[in-house]
Structure formats: C-alpha cells, structure tokens
Enzyme design. Structure first.
Site, short mmCIF file in Angstrom:
data_model
loop_
_atom_site.label_atom_id
_atom_site.label_comp_id
_atom_site.label_asym_id
_atom_site.label_seq_id
_atom_site.Cartn_x
_atom_site.Cartn_y
_atom_site.Cartn_z
N GLU A 86 0.97 -1.04 -0.06
CA GLU A 86 -0.06 0.12 0.01
C GLU A 86 0.97 1.26 0.01
O GLU A 86 1.47 1.68 1.11
CB GLU A 86 -1.02 0.03 1.31
CG GLU A 86 -1.94 -1.17 1.00
CD GLU A 86 -2.98 -1.04 2.06
OE1 GLU A 86 -3.15 0.09 2.49
OE2 GLU A 86 -3.71 -2.05 2.80
N CYS A 144 -2.10 8.94 2.55
CA CYS A 144 -1.66 8.51 1.11
C CYS A 144 -2.99 8.85 0.20
O CYS A 144 -2.98 9.24 -0.77
CB CYS A 144 -1.52 7.24 1.16
SG CYS A 144 -2.47 6.16 1.95
#
Length: 485
Positions: free
Chosen positions: A253, A287
């Site tokens: 990720e 993110c």
C-alpha cells in the site's frame, strides 16, 4: 495516563525486553521535542527470535477453537474501548495528531478488528466436481503461515492493525516492525492490546529497530510467507522486489496523488468543505489526501475565493489544543521536503495564493494556483498541508489530468449528476474514487488498494481473508483410476 516506559521495549516471544543492539532510539513528541521514551533497538538476532516465536506460536493458535479465536479478537476491541483516552493521548503526543484525528483513527481500528474477528469462522473450503469418475476435489483454506508487517508513521495504529488483525484472524503468526517515528502507536501499543486480549505467547511480536541496524533481514528471513508494507512508493518498490526474489508474496500500500474533481454543477460550499478535509486532515500526511484540486473553469474563481477563505481559518499549532486543525509534520525531513517542493513549484511558475510559514515541524497551509499538470508539485505526492489547484474545461480534460500521474490510489468527483460522476469515476485510473465525498475513505469490508505505482493487492473484508490465506487442493479417488500403463 498510560506508562509509556512500559511500552519502550521489544515484544518478542510473549516477553517484554530490550533489543540486543547497542543503539538506542529516542521517541520524541514532534510538537515540543519532549522525550516520550527510549528503546534499545532490535538487531538481526532479535528479528530471528521474533520470526521463530511466531512460527512456533502459530502451531498453538491452530489448536484454538475458531469461536475462542473470535472472542480473543473481540477482547482486543474491549481493551481499546476501556483505554480510549490513553490511546488518544499517545496519538497526540507521538504523532502530532489532533484529538479529532485520534478519534477517527481509533474508530477505524475498532471496525477493522471487529471484521477480523469474523475470519476464524470464515475459513471454509469447497468441494468441486472432477473430470474423473469416482473422484472429488476438495479445496481447503489454510493460514499462509507467518506474516511480516512494516507500517508507516502517519496512521500507524490503523495501518499496522489493518494487516495485523486480519492476519491473526486468518490464523497466522505475525511480526510487526513499526516506523521509527511511531514505535508505540504503530507497534508496542498493539502488542500490549493483543497480550491483554489473550493471544498465545509469541503469536504477535513487535520489533522496534532501524534499517541501518538490520538491513534487509526483516524481508529476507526464510520464515515469513507474506510481507505487508505500507509506505512510500520508492521503498515499497524495493521491498516488493526483495520479497519476490525470496519467493514471498508482497502486499504493498504505497503513495498517492489523488485528484479532487469539481464540476460546474457541484454544490460549491460542500465541495470546498470536502476538499479542505481531503487535503488538510492530519497535516495532509495521508496517502489518500487530495494533492490536486481540479476545478471546471466556469466556477474556478468562485471556488478559489471560497477555498482560500476556508483554509485561512485552519489553525496550526499544538495538537493537544482542541482548536488546532493542523499539528506538526512527523519530522524535520518531511518539513524540509515540503519547503523544497513549494520552492520548486514557484520556480516552475506556480503562484502561492496562500504561502504558509514553516517553523521547525509546523507547516502552515500553502495553496498553489497557476499550476500546470506537468509541474513537479502536480506530479509528486505532497505529504503535507500543500495543495495545487488546476482549472479544466471539459470532462475529458479533467479525466486526462487526473490520470496524468504514476500513482492511482484514491480520488473524488463532485457533481449534482451522480451517474455522470460514476461514469467519470470509471475512467479515472485509481483503485478507489468517491462521488460527492472526500478522498479519505476506508471501510472494513470494502476492497482497499491502488493501481499503478500506488500498490499491489487489496485489503479489507474478504480480500484480506484471501490475501492472508492459501488454498490447498486435496483430491480423493473413491475408486480406481484407469491408467495407460
């Protein structure tokens, strides 16, 4: 208050102890530089101990009744609920997060553990027909074995738990290496929670260390079958290659460069509020944060005026103050990187509509306009309270700009025509995108992951169950197969 010194040790084989390295790591409050605690960091031998402990404890975990496993995971939620104020305090002091951010993160964690608690009861297999008479094909679901988890500093409590809890629920042993800037929130706190919940000793191990000390040992160790990493694309690329080289499955990720698209029929006031939340929550250190706000030209000036007015109300300062919206970034390196990116953006022609001051780790909001899609500030992930605004004329242009990035994690589209928004969303090359919502979304049963350089694999719900288990084919022949010789 929780005694931080008790969380300033390694958690290996069910025991709290110092690491064997001669190096000490100081865990500081990023707002005021106060020392929270110190760690004697783990060395390569400690890593070996942790993986061996997880492998051995998994054998004991295999023998625990699935309903008892569920109860143990649910105990973890009860422990968090009983210590919520103390955990909030750790998030504020170690991460520079506000109490609003702490509440948000803790809520995500509880939901993730509750979903993982269902995994022991979902380890079902299948019986499938065979091309051969008198034969059946059985598919059994088994834990992968031992999982190595490397977590980041921004939402470490949640982003560690996002892999740790499902991996445990699916029957695996786990070794967790938190980021050096968040060793408690992303590491030893989680060890304490599951210790109190009642997992077998050694099933979950926490190693607090530095890459300078252990090199590639965490990933290269022969025991783990899966390496789950959350962090930057550059580091994730290296870890992914290293994992595959050693025949381990990487779950990655990674970074993002999310586009927040505002069409001219959107609710402008709501879009301003959603864009502000999407960019500035936890100082933009997420993110999924909106790095680029794309605004249709017919409403561009109105949006910019309202957005500027809104952003100027955001208070920067002490994260323990309930009025603070933007606390410190995690370290000086992050602040320096942001300062350089802003300067480079201005040098390339971007205009600072708002240019916040940078004082140590405190970074006030900056809004850049006159940004072109090819500029560095529009291409790189801005991991802080800095945002670009880019105008566009048509749907097609908006989609092209949104896709003009090597990343593909999240996004948002605001329009009064929901189905138009959905059709646009289908064309944006991203793992997740949200119509009339914020870019920051994560739900426990919905597939989460990125496209392009934003990652590999999907987590949450049944996707996590698939990622942390393996299927074994066992066939049974009830007769005798006719063989050619």
């Amino acid at each position: 208050m929780m005694d931080y010194s008790k969380l300033g040790q390694q958690f290996i084989g069910g025991e709290w102890r110092d690491g064997r390295s001669a190096t000490r790591m100081v865990d500081i409050n990023p707002y005021n530089d106060e020392v929270i605690t110190e760690f004697q960091i783990a060395n390569v031998d400690d890593i070996d101990d942790a993986y061996k402990a997880a492998q051995q404890a998994k054998l004991a975990w295999d023998q625990v009744n699935p309903y008892q496993k569920r109860d143990i995971l649910e105990n973890a939620v009860k422990y968090i609920e009983a210590h919520e104020s103390e955990i909030s305090s750790i998030i504020v002091q170690e991460l520079g997060g506000t109490y609003l951010k702490a509440a948000f993160e803790i809520g995500l964690v509880k939901n993730m553990i509750k979903e993982a608690a269902t995994f022991p009861l979902r380890m079902e297999g299948k019986i499938l027909p065979s091309t051969e008479n008198g034969k059946e094909n059985r598919l059994y679901r088994f834990p992968a074995g031992v999982v190595g988890v490397i977590s980041p500093f921004n939402f470490p409590f949640f982003l560690s738990m996002k892999s740790v809890a499902p991996a445990l629920g699916a029957g695996n042993g786990v070794v967790l290496k938190p980021h050096e800037d968040s060793p408690i929130t992303g590491g030893t706190l989680i060890g304490k929670i599951f210790e109190e919940a009642g997992i077998p000793k050694g099933l979950l191990n926490i190693v607090v260390t530095d890459i300078k000390e252990i090199g590639d040992a965490f990933v290269e160790h022969p025991i783990p079958r899966i390496i789950s990493f959350t962090g930057s694309t550059k580091v994730g690329s290296y870890i992914g290659q290293l994992a595959v080289k050693n025949f381990k499955k990487p779950l990655l990720e990674l970074g993002g460069n999310s586009a927040f698209i505002i069409m001219d029929d959107a609710d402008l006031d709501y879009a301003v509020q959603a864009a502000t939340f999407s960019r500035f929550t936890h100082q933009g250190q997420i993110c999924m944060s909106a790095n680029r706000i794309l605004v249709q030209k017919t409403i561009y000036e109105d949006f910019v005026d309202k957005f500027k007015e809104k952003v100027l109300t955001l208070t920067t300062g002490d994260p323990s103050d309930p009025q603070t919206i933007i606390g410190p970034v995690i370290n000086h390196r992050q602040a320096d990187t942001l300062e350089k990116l802003i300067a480079q953006g201005i040098e390339e022609g971007a205009v600072p509509l708002v240019k916040g001051k940078i004082s140590g780790r405190l970074v006030e909001p900056t809004i850049l306009v006159n940004v072109k899609p090819e500029m560095t500030v529009a291409q790189e992930e801005l991991f802080g309270p800095v945002v670009c605004i880019i105008p566009f004329e048509t749907e097609e242009e908006a989609i092209n700009i949104a896709n003009d990035t090597r990343f593909g994690l999240s996004g948002a589209i605001h329009t009064s025509n929901v189905e138009r928004g959905v059709e646009m969303a289908k064309k944006v090359q991203t793992g997740m995108i949200h119509v009339n919502d914020v870019t920051i979304n994560d739900e426990p049963i919905v597939a989460f992951g990125g496209e392009k350089q934003s990652g590999l694999g999907r987590l949450n719900g049944s996707w996590s169950l698939d990622e942390f288990t393996t299927m074994k084919w066992i066939s049974v022949n009830y007769g005798q197969r006719q063989l050619p010789y």
